[in-house]
Write an enzyme that holds these catalytic residues in place. Structure first.
Site, short mmCIF file in Angstrom:
data_model
loop_
_atom_site.label_atom_id
_atom_site.label_comp_id
_atom_site.label_asym_id
_atom_site.label_seq_id
_atom_site.Cartn_x
_atom_site.Cartn_y
_atom_site.Cartn_z
N SER A 23 9.39 -17.63 -20.24
CA SER A 23 9.51 -16.24 -20.67
C SER A 23 9.14 -16.07 -22.14
CB SER A 23 10.94 -15.74 -20.43
OG SER A 23 11.26 -15.69 -19.06
N SER A 168 16.15 -5.31 -15.12
CA SER A 168 14.89 -6.04 -15.16
C SER A 168 14.41 -6.18 -16.59
CB SER A 168 13.82 -5.33 -14.32
OG SER A 168 12.55 -5.94 -14.52
N GLN A 170 11.65 -7.55 -17.31
CA GLN A 170 10.21 -7.29 -17.26
C GLN A 170 9.92 -5.81 -17.44
OE1 GLN A 170 8.64 -9.00 -13.66
NE2 GLN A 170 9.19 -11.09 -14.25
N ASP A 320 16.41 -16.69 -11.33
CA ASP A 320 15.44 -17.71 -10.90
C ASP A 320 16.08 -19.04 -10.54
OD1 ASP A 320 13.15 -16.14 -11.09
OD2 ASP A 320 12.95 -16.52 -13.23
#
Length: 441
Positions: A23, A168, A170, A320
């Protein structure tokens, strides 16, 4: 396509470092491109996903030179300086960089078309398309939400005040990156805090960013059109990669592993808390700060894990890591219930379905629900013997590589290639610690 055979009767032991955080690596390359001048990045993850980001930034005007292993220099073009690429950009398997790059492009007067592999083309982009469209970008996607996607940015982007419908990082980061080249104040409101690497890096580069907490959550305010200063980014070890070694050391009798300089951002350490709640033997030492991020050494020794019905962490801090945590639950004594994980169905694969099928093929009793799994632990070794379908998902491949270390009969993973996207040294590192992994084909 090379199959990977996983089985061992030996402990995993040693003192190692895991690759740089994926990331942070993505963001270091993107934000360096938006600085004016030369930035330097050390510890960069050189997996396929991050290399796809590097290629995309080069296509949009950045000069990126490799100086050594994980060591790069980036000459940026400044906020507002991105160039239109000559060709379609292939993002491979990287959902993170695809969504973040859509944010970057949204407020520039350029048009960029992105595609990816079969896995990435099946991942929904609607959660990013909606806010970026509100800011003025025109985005055309297959079936309105899948790659290939064409983003037509606007030189007159509008600042928005946005609350993502799902937690999120993202989505948050895509909006903030679009907000950099937008006049006025862009606001993102989070009911549940997500990883804050973007905010930390922007602050270090001189962006006018303010974070506050109120009764409803976390509010991030960004003033547009800053001049970002080039900096030296030091990328810590990726805790999402470290998770596989942590679980391996926890479930294989006699194991003792130390992982050096791993990122310990409090919004990323859910896997540590989850394993501790199951009885893992984990100690953190040598804590310090690296590139604005907390880091430390993680020492893990084998322990008798117990099943759990409440891991006590929010999925946003470890989404994840659930595939390998499911494997830990398969070895634990007792039953584990995992809920609230619908997000796992829209990752690189449908991870709930893939893990349920894979675990069942290895003799583990598991029930799949719409938003989770119930795993009935074996209290030690598992039967094994399954042929696991990865569905092009690196974390499925690595999770069953770990589980194979406690299998009576070898587990066969159908394709080892996806591991290259995030952890190219995984097989060598694991075998160096004593794990039994063999490529076939």
């Amino acid at each position: 396509m090379s199959k990977l055979i996983a089985r061992s009767n030996k402990p995993v032991s040693g003192d190692v470092s895991v690759p740089g955080d994926k990331s942070i690596s993505h963001r270091a390359l993107m934000l360096s491109t938006l600085a004016v001048g030369r930035s330097e990045v050390t510890g960069l993850l050189e997996g396929e996903d991050v290399m796809a980001t590097a290629a995309a930034m080069r296509a949009m005007g950045a000069t990126i030179n490799r100086l050594g292993e994980g060591h790069y220099e980036v000459f940026g073009v400044g906020v507002g300086g991105l160039l239109e690429p000559d060709n379609i950009i292939d993002m491979g398997n990287s959902g993170t960089s695809t969504r973040l790059l859509m944010g970057l492009v949204a407020s520039h007067d350029i048009t960029v078309t992105m595609t990816g592999d079969a896995s990435l083309r099946s991942r929904p982009m609607g959660r990013v398309i909606d806010p970026l469209t509100q800011m003025g970008a025109q985005i055309t996607a297959r079936d309105a939400r899948f790659l290939p996607v064409m983003t037509e940015g606007t030189p007159e982007a509008l600042p928005i005040d946005y609350t993502p419908p799902v937690a999120s990082a993202q989505v948050k980061s895509a909006i903030l990156l679009a907000g950099l080249n937008t006049l006025g104040e862009t606001v993102v409101r989070e009911e549940t805090a997500t990883r804050d690497h973007t905010e930390r890096m922007l602050t270090a580069m001189g962006a006018r960013l303010h974070i506050e907490e109120d009764g409803t959550g976390r509010i991030i305010r960004l003033q547009g059109l800053p001049e970002l200063s080039p900096v030296s980014f030091q990328v810590p070890g990726d805790i999402s990669s470290a998770a596989f070694l942590m679980v391996a050391a926890s479930i294989v009798v006699g194991s003792d592993v130390t992982l050096r300089r791993v990122g310990l951002n409090p919004l990323r350490t859910g896997i540590v808390s989850a394993l501790l709640s199951m009885g893992a033997d984990i100690q953190i030492g040598n804590e310090t700060t690296l590139g604005g991020e907390p880091v430390g050494d993680i020492h893990v020794r084998a322990a008798s894990l117990k099943g759990t019905s409440n891991i006590g962490v929010d999925p946003s801090t470890m989404i994840d890591e659930f595939p390998v945590l499911f494997c830990a639950a398969a070895v634990a004594e007792g039953t584990s219930h995992f809920m609230g994980l619908r997000e796992l169905r829209v990752k690189e694969s449908d991870r709930l379905a893939a893990m349920a099928k894979g675990l069942a093929s290895c003799g583990v009793t598991v029930e799949e629900t719409p938003d989770g799994l119930t795993v009935h632990g074996m209290g030690g070794k598992i039967p094994g013997g399954g042929l696991v379908e990865t569905h092009l998902d690196h974390r499925i491949a690595m999770a069953f590589s770990v589980l194979g270390q406690v299998a009576e009969t070898p587990i066969i993973i159908d394709d080892a290639a996806p591991i290259q996207t995030s952890f190219p040294s995984f097989i060598d590192l694991m075998t160096g610690l004593g794990a039994g992994l063999l490529l076939d084909g």
